[in-house]
Design a protein around this motif. Sequence first.
Motif, PDB file in Angstrom:
ATOM      1  N   GLU A 140       0.809  -1.217   0.000  1.00 48.20           N
ATOM      2  CA  GLU A 140       0.000   0.000   0.000  1.00 48.20           C
ATOM      3  C   GLU A 140       0.846   1.272   0.000  1.00 48.20           C
ATOM      4  O   GLU A 140       0.373   2.311  -0.472  1.00 48.20           O
ATOM      5  CB  GLU A 140      -0.925   0.013   1.225  1.00 48.20           C
ATOM      6  N   TYR A 141       2.060   1.212   0.539  1.00 51.38           N
ATOM      7  CA  TYR A 141       2.882   2.414   0.708  1.00 51.38           C
ATOM      8  C   TYR A 141       4.317   2.157   0.261  1.00 51.38           C
ATOM      9  O   TYR A 141       4.864   1.062   0.455  1.00 51.38           O
ATOM     10  CB  TYR A 141       2.891   2.856   2.176  1.00 51.38           C
ATOM     11  N   ASP A 142       4.910   3.182  -0.313  1.00 47.14           N
ATOM     12  CA  ASP A 142       6.344   3.180  -0.608  1.00 47.14           C
ATOM     13  C   ASP A 142       7.065   3.513   0.693  1.00 47.14           C
ATOM     14  O   ASP A 142       7.027   4.650   1.173  1.00 47.14           O
ATOM     15  CB  ASP A 142       6.644   4.217  -1.682  1.00 47.14           C
ATOM     16  N   LEU A 143       7.726   2.516   1.248  1.00 46.28           N
ATOM     17  CA  LEU A 143       8.374   2.662   2.555  1.00 46.28           C
ATOM     18  C   LEU A 143       9.832   3.100   2.449  1.00 46.28           C
ATOM     19  O   LEU A 143      10.555   3.050   3.446  1.00 46.28           O
ATOM     20  CB  LEU A 143       8.306   1.344   3.332  1.00 46.28           C
ATOM     21  N   ALA A 144      10.247   3.552   1.269  1.00 46.97           N
ATOM     22  CA  ALA A 144      11.660   3.897   1.073  1.00 46.97           C
ATOM     23  C   ALA A 144      12.215   4.821   2.154  1.00 46.97           C
ATOM     24  O   ALA A 144      13.334   4.597   2.639  1.00 46.97           O
ATOM     25  CB  ALA A 144      11.867   4.501  -0.316  1.00 46.97           C
ATOM     26  N   PRO A 145      11.497   5.876   2.573  1.00 46.13           N
ATOM     27  CA  PRO A 145      12.065   6.743   3.620  1.00 46.13           C
ATOM     28  C   PRO A 145      12.371   5.978   4.912  1.00 46.13           C
ATOM     29  O   PRO A 145      13.395   6.245   5.552  1.00 46.13           O
ATOM     30  CB  PRO A 145      10.967   7.797   3.841  1.00 46.13           C
ATOM     31  N   LEU A 146      11.515   5.056   5.286  1.00 48.80           N
ATOM     32  CA  LEU A 146      11.763   4.278   6.492  1.00 48.80           C
ATOM     33  C   LEU A 146      12.900   3.286   6.280  1.00 48.80           C
ATOM     34  O   LEU A 146      13.780   3.142   7.138  1.00 48.80           O
ATOM     35  CB  LEU A 146      10.494   3.523   6.909  1.00 48.80           C
ATOM     36  N   LEU A 147      12.890   2.594   5.155  1.00 49.99           N
ATOM     37  CA  LEU A 147      13.898   1.571   4.899  1.00 49.99           C
ATOM     38  C   LEU A 147      15.295   2.164   4.770  1.00 49.99           C
ATOM     39  O   LEU A 147      16.287   1.521   5.115  1.00 49.99           O
ATOM     40  CB  LEU A 147      13.532   0.798   3.633  1.00 49.99           C
ATOM     41  N   LYS A 148      15.365   3.403   4.294  1.00 50.00           N
ATOM     42  CA  LYS A 148      16.664   4.069   4.126  1.00 50.00           C
ATOM     43  C   LYS A 148      17.128   4.793   5.387  1.00 50.00           C
ATOM     44  O   LYS A 148      18.232   5.316   5.424  1.00 50.00           O
ATOM     45  CB  LYS A 148      16.591   5.066   2.970  1.00 50.00           C
ATOM     46  N   SER A 149      16.285   4.820   6.393  1.00 54.46           N
ATOM     47  CA  SER A 149      16.591   5.605   7.592  1.00 54.46           C
ATOM     48  C   SER A 149      17.696   4.986   8.443  1.00 54.46           C
ATOM     49  O   SER A 149      18.300   5.674   9.269  1.00 54.46           O
ATOM     50  CB  SER A 149      15.331   5.765   8.450  1.00 54.46           C
ATOM     51  N   GLY A 150      17.923   3.686   8.284  1.00 53.97           N
ATOM     52  CA  GLY A 150      18.901   2.999   9.127  1.00 53.97           C
ATOM     53  C   GLY A 150      18.401   2.709  10.522  1.00 53.97           C
ATOM     54  O   GLY A 150      19.139   2.215  11.365  1.00 53.97           O
ATOM     55  N   ARG A 151      17.122   2.992  10.786  1.00 53.13           N
ATOM     56  CA  ARG A 151      16.545   2.794  12.109  1.00 53.13           C
ATOM     57  C   ARG A 151      16.030   1.365  12.245  1.00 53.13           C
ATOM     58  O   ARG A 151      15.722   0.693  11.255  1.00 53.13           O
ATOM     59  CB  ARG A 151      15.394   3.782  12.337  1.00 53.13           C
ATOM     60  N   ASN A 152      15.909   0.907  13.472  1.00 54.43           N
ATOM     61  CA  ASN A 152      15.368  -0.427  13.742  1.00 54.43           C
ATOM     62  C   ASN A 152      13.842  -0.348  13.708  1.00 54.43           C
ATOM     63  O   ASN A 152      13.230   0.309  14.551  1.00 54.43           O
ATOM     64  CB  ASN A 152      15.856  -0.926  15.105  1.00 54.43           C
ATOM     65  N   LEU A 153      13.238  -1.014  12.728  1.00 51.28           N
ATOM     66  CA  LEU A 153      11.825  -0.862  12.436  1.00 51.28           C
ATOM     67  C   LEU A 153      10.988  -2.015  12.982  1.00 51.28           C
ATOM     68  O   LEU A 153      11.450  -3.161  13.039  1.00 51.28           O
ATOM     69  CB  LEU A 153      11.599  -0.793  10.915  1.00 51.28           C
ATOM     70  N   LEU A 154       9.758  -1.696  13.329  1.00 50.34           N
ATOM     71  CA  LEU A 154       8.768  -2.716  13.682  1.00 50.34           C
ATOM     72  C   LEU A 154       7.440  -2.330  13.049  1.00 50.34           C
ATOM     73  O   LEU A 154       6.924  -1.240  13.297  1.00 50.34           O
ATOM     74  CB  LEU A 154       8.591  -2.827  15.202  1.00 50.34           C
TER      75      LEU A 154
END
Length: 254
Positions: free
Chosen positions: A94-108
């Motif tokens: 549903e969403y382009d998550l590129a900003p999150l995936l490129k952030s280098g942060r630990n995601l959940l």
Amino acid sequence: MNVTTRPEFEVRLADGEDDIRAAQALRYRVFVNELGSDGALVDHEAGLERDAFDAHCDHLLLIDKAAGDAVVGVYRLLQRAGAEAAGQFYSESEYDLAPLLKSGRNLLELGRSCLDPAYRGGAAMHHLWQGLAQYVEANEIEVLFGVASFHGTDAEALAEPLSLLYHRHRAPEGLRPRAVNYQPMDLMPAEEIDRRRAMLQVPALIKAYLRLGGFVGDGAYVDHAFNTIDVCLIMDTERMCSARKIIYSREVAE
């Protein structure tokens, strides 16, 4: 389900197939029976709402031990390693998550959150959130995200609450996913929005995330299979003020 005795809550991760099926059964009652959703892997005969991501997720269960260990609440939790095994995060459809995936942060990624109707409006959600807070701390999660839904697929009927989210609660650009089938959210000028009236249309879960410092992504997604309009919610744990962290992770008084 009718609550006839005082609940005795336990929050834990699913341990084995029986636990996962109990979570899927609750999801079926809420998402299919109550909200009219469907999906390719939904098992109507067995009464299970399921999909291909379930095998790669942790399933956080809220159990009422006073009701025969019934599963009365659930969160589905997907970390980056699980998403890589699944081929993507659920939200990427549903969403382009590129900003999150490129952030280098630990995601959940949070998903499939629901409560049995008999347990809404009380302490149940706070217990489930307490378990989620412990999971976040144990796994050193930095950014929480996931789609949350308005019931129905008529964006014009939701013009005021969607516009409120757009004008007042958009995520910082560096953490702002964009809807792939873009449904604009800026359907009304900011000065024409009645905030009180708009917030009455915002689902309780979305309001709760906003109170905890959450943001929304760019654009909504109309999900006809689930009969919803989805927004992408993002919560940066570093941006949560100390008071909100206390609310989020505190012990809940019985």
